[in-house]
Design a protein around this motif. Sequence first.
Motif, PDB file in Angstrom:
ATOM      1  N   UNK A 120      28.657  62.397  35.737  1.00  0.00           N
ATOM      2  CA  UNK A 120      27.949  62.297  34.462  1.00  0.00           C
ATOM      3  C   UNK A 120      28.248  60.949  33.790  1.00  0.00           C
ATOM      4  N   UNK A 121      28.738  60.000  34.557  1.00  0.00           N
ATOM      5  CA  UNK A 121      29.151  58.685  34.066  1.00  0.00           C
ATOM      6  C   UNK A 121      28.005  57.692  34.313  1.00  0.00           C
ATOM      7  N   UNK A 122      27.470  57.127  33.223  1.00  0.00           N
ATOM      8  CA  UNK A 122      26.373  56.160  33.278  1.00  0.00           C
ATOM      9  C   UNK A 122      26.857  54.812  32.758  1.00  0.00           C
ATOM     10  N   UNK A 123      26.279  53.741  33.286  1.00  0.00           N
ATOM     11  CA  UNK A 123      26.590  52.390  32.827  1.00  0.00           C
ATOM     12  C   UNK A 123      25.355  51.507  32.957  1.00  0.00           C
ATOM     13  N   UNK A 124      25.391  50.401  32.238  1.00  0.00           N
ATOM     14  CA  UNK A 124      24.387  49.360  32.369  1.00  0.00           C
ATOM     15  C   UNK A 124      25.064  48.185  33.074  1.00  0.00           C
ATOM     16  N   UNK A 125      24.528  47.783  34.226  1.00  0.00           N
ATOM     17  CA  UNK A 125      25.132  46.738  35.049  1.00  0.00           C
ATOM     18  C   UNK A 125      24.105  45.658  35.380  1.00  0.00           C
ATOM     19  N   UNK A 126      24.586  44.457  35.627  1.00  0.00           N
ATOM     20  CA  UNK A 126      23.711  43.388  36.103  1.00  0.00           C
ATOM     21  C   UNK A 126      23.205  43.754  37.497  1.00  0.00           C
ATOM     22  N   UNK A 127      21.920  43.530  37.749  1.00  0.00           N
ATOM     23  CA  UNK A 127      21.364  43.796  39.075  1.00  0.00           C
ATOM     24  C   UNK A 127      22.011  42.904  40.127  1.00  0.00           C
ATOM     25  N   UNK A 128      22.595  41.789  39.708  1.00  0.00           N
ATOM     26  CA  UNK A 128      23.252  40.876  40.651  1.00  0.00           C
ATOM     27  C   UNK A 128      24.495  41.490  41.301  1.00  0.00           C
ATOM     28  N   UNK A 129      25.021  42.571  40.735  1.00  0.00           N
ATOM     29  CA  UNK A 129      26.206  43.198  41.323  1.00  0.00           C
ATOM     30  C   UNK A 129      25.843  44.184  42.437  1.00  0.00           C
ATOM     31  N   UNK A 130      24.558  44.380  42.671  1.00  0.00           N
ATOM     32  CA  UNK A 130      24.129  45.264  43.760  1.00  0.00           C
ATOM     33  C   UNK A 130      24.273  44.518  45.079  1.00  0.00           C
ATOM     34  N   UNK A 131      25.008  45.136  46.003  1.00  0.00           N
ATOM     35  CA  UNK A 131      25.238  44.533  47.321  1.00  0.00           C
ATOM     36  C   UNK A 131      24.232  45.004  48.360  1.00  0.00           C
ATOM     37  N   UNK A 132      23.609  46.139  48.112  1.00  0.00           N
ATOM     38  CA  UNK A 132      22.644  46.668  49.064  1.00  0.00           C
ATOM     39  C   UNK A 132      22.249  48.078  48.699  1.00  0.00           C
ATOM     40  N   UNK A 133      21.321  48.606  49.463  1.00  0.00           N
ATOM     41  CA  UNK A 133      20.897  49.988  49.280  1.00  0.00           C
ATOM     42  C   UNK A 133      21.678  50.864  50.248  1.00  0.00           C
ATOM     43  N   UNK A 134      21.799  52.133  49.892  1.00  0.00           N
ATOM     44  CA  UNK A 134      22.433  53.100  50.776  1.00  0.00           C
ATOM     45  C   UNK A 134      21.666  54.404  50.655  1.00  0.00           C
ATOM     46  N   UNK A 135      22.074  55.387  51.385  1.00  0.00           N
ATOM     47  CA  UNK A 135      21.422  56.694  51.357  1.00  0.00           C
ATOM     48  C   UNK A 135      22.474  57.748  51.077  1.00  0.00           C
ATOM     49  N   UNK A 136      22.253  58.532  50.022  1.00  0.00           N
ATOM     50  CA  UNK A 136      23.133  59.664  49.726  1.00  0.00           C
ATOM     51  C   UNK A 136      22.353  60.929  50.085  1.00  0.00           C
ATOM     52  N   UNK A 137      22.800  61.577  51.140  1.00  0.00           N
ATOM     53  CA  UNK A 137      22.131  62.769  51.664  1.00  0.00           C
ATOM     54  C   UNK A 137      22.689  64.026  51.012  1.00  0.00           C
ATOM     55  N   UNK A 138      21.908  65.090  51.056  1.00  0.00           N
ATOM     56  CA  UNK A 138      22.474  66.401  50.733  1.00  0.00           C
ATOM     57  C   UNK A 138      23.449  66.744  51.846  1.00  0.00           C
ATOM     58  N   UNK A 139      24.336  67.679  51.586  1.00  0.00           N
ATOM     59  CA  UNK A 139      25.311  68.078  52.600  1.00  0.00           C
ATOM     60  C   UNK A 139      24.608  68.561  53.866  1.00  0.00           C
ATOM     61  N   UNK A 140      23.587  69.393  53.685  1.00  0.00           N
ATOM     62  CA  UNK A 140      22.868  69.953  54.831  1.00  0.00           C
ATOM     63  C   UNK A 140      22.194  68.889  55.677  1.00  0.00           C
ATOM     64  N   UNK A 141      21.512  67.935  55.044  1.00  0.00           N
ATOM     65  CA  UNK A 141      20.830  66.902  55.835  1.00  0.00           C
ATOM     66  C   UNK A 141      21.829  65.942  56.477  1.00  0.00           C
ATOM     67  N   UNK A 142      22.968  65.715  55.830  1.00  0.00           N
ATOM     68  CA  UNK A 142      23.996  64.839  56.406  1.00  0.00           C
ATOM     69  C   UNK A 142      24.559  65.430  57.701  1.00  0.00           C
ATOM     70  N   UNK A 143      24.786  66.747  57.696  1.00  0.00           N
ATOM     71  CA  UNK A 143      25.367  67.381  58.890  1.00  0.00           C
ATOM     72  C   UNK A 143      24.387  67.390  60.059  1.00  0.00           C
ATOM     73  N   UNK A 144      23.108  67.129  59.791  1.00  0.00           N
ATOM     74  CA  UNK A 144      22.100  67.114  60.853  1.00  0.00           C
ATOM     75  C   UNK A 144      21.783  65.701  61.349  1.00  0.00           C
ATOM     76  N   UNK A 145      22.415  64.689  60.764  1.00  0.00           N
ATOM     77  CA  UNK A 145      22.154  63.321  61.209  1.00  0.00           C
ATOM     78  C   UNK A 145      22.618  63.133  62.649  1.00  0.00           C
ATOM     79  N   UNK A 146      21.817  62.446  63.436  1.00  0.00           N
ATOM     80  CA  UNK A 146      22.202  62.159  64.816  1.00  0.00           C
ATOM     81  C   UNK A 146      23.370  61.188  64.862  1.00  0.00           C
ATOM     82  N   UNK A 147      23.324  60.182  64.014  1.00  0.00           N
ATOM     83  CA  UNK A 147      24.441  59.241  63.900  1.00  0.00           C
ATOM     84  C   UNK A 147      24.541  58.818  62.435  1.00  0.00           C
ATOM     85  N   UNK A 148      25.758  58.642  61.984  1.00  0.00           N
ATOM     86  CA  UNK A 148      26.021  58.285  60.593  1.00  0.00           C
ATOM     87  C   UNK A 148      26.271  56.782  60.524  1.00  0.00           C
TER      88      UNK A 148
END
Length: 170
Positions: free
Chosen positions: A88-116
């Motif tokens: 529940x922690x929100x902040x306002x950050x410079x977009x320049x601090x973003x290093x990349x995109x990632x994927x946050x899966x649900x637990x169920x979909x993560x356990x079905x990934x072929x490779x992580x």
Amino acid sequence: MPKPKAQKKQLKSYKLKHINRTIQEGDAVLMRSSEPGKPSYVARVEAIESTDARGSNARVRVRWYYRPEESMGGRRQFHGAKEVFLSDHYDLQSADTIEGKCKVHSFGSYTKLGSVGNDDFFCRFEYNSSTGAFNPDRVAVFCKCEMPYNPDDLMVQCEDCSEWNNNRGS
């Protein structure tokens, strides 16, 4: 006379030139840590705003994901290596601090990934950063040791009793 405050402009998306990627609301991103050697922080983009007419100098309103060791209870045996909690922690950050995109899966979909991959994470809890409470406050157990399932542990089903057991010798 004081300089008038620039109007905030809400953006639907924003091109991050330093990584050649476009972000939008709802994306999970990796945010640079201010401490050398510490892993990137994981956050969800809630909003993007710019304070100039050209749409540069963007800031992102993010909702942080916490790693187990950043929570009040700390890392437990059943937490997966790639597990994060939506806080529940929100902040306002410079977009320049973003290093990349990632994927946050649900637990169920993560356990079905072929490779992580390096940019794959999973979330099965929401975390209240001021109280340390989790939602849900309980999860199903899948082993005789009565610990929640850790996707990093190999689980095997007993042919005789159909009980699921992990490889910790339980």
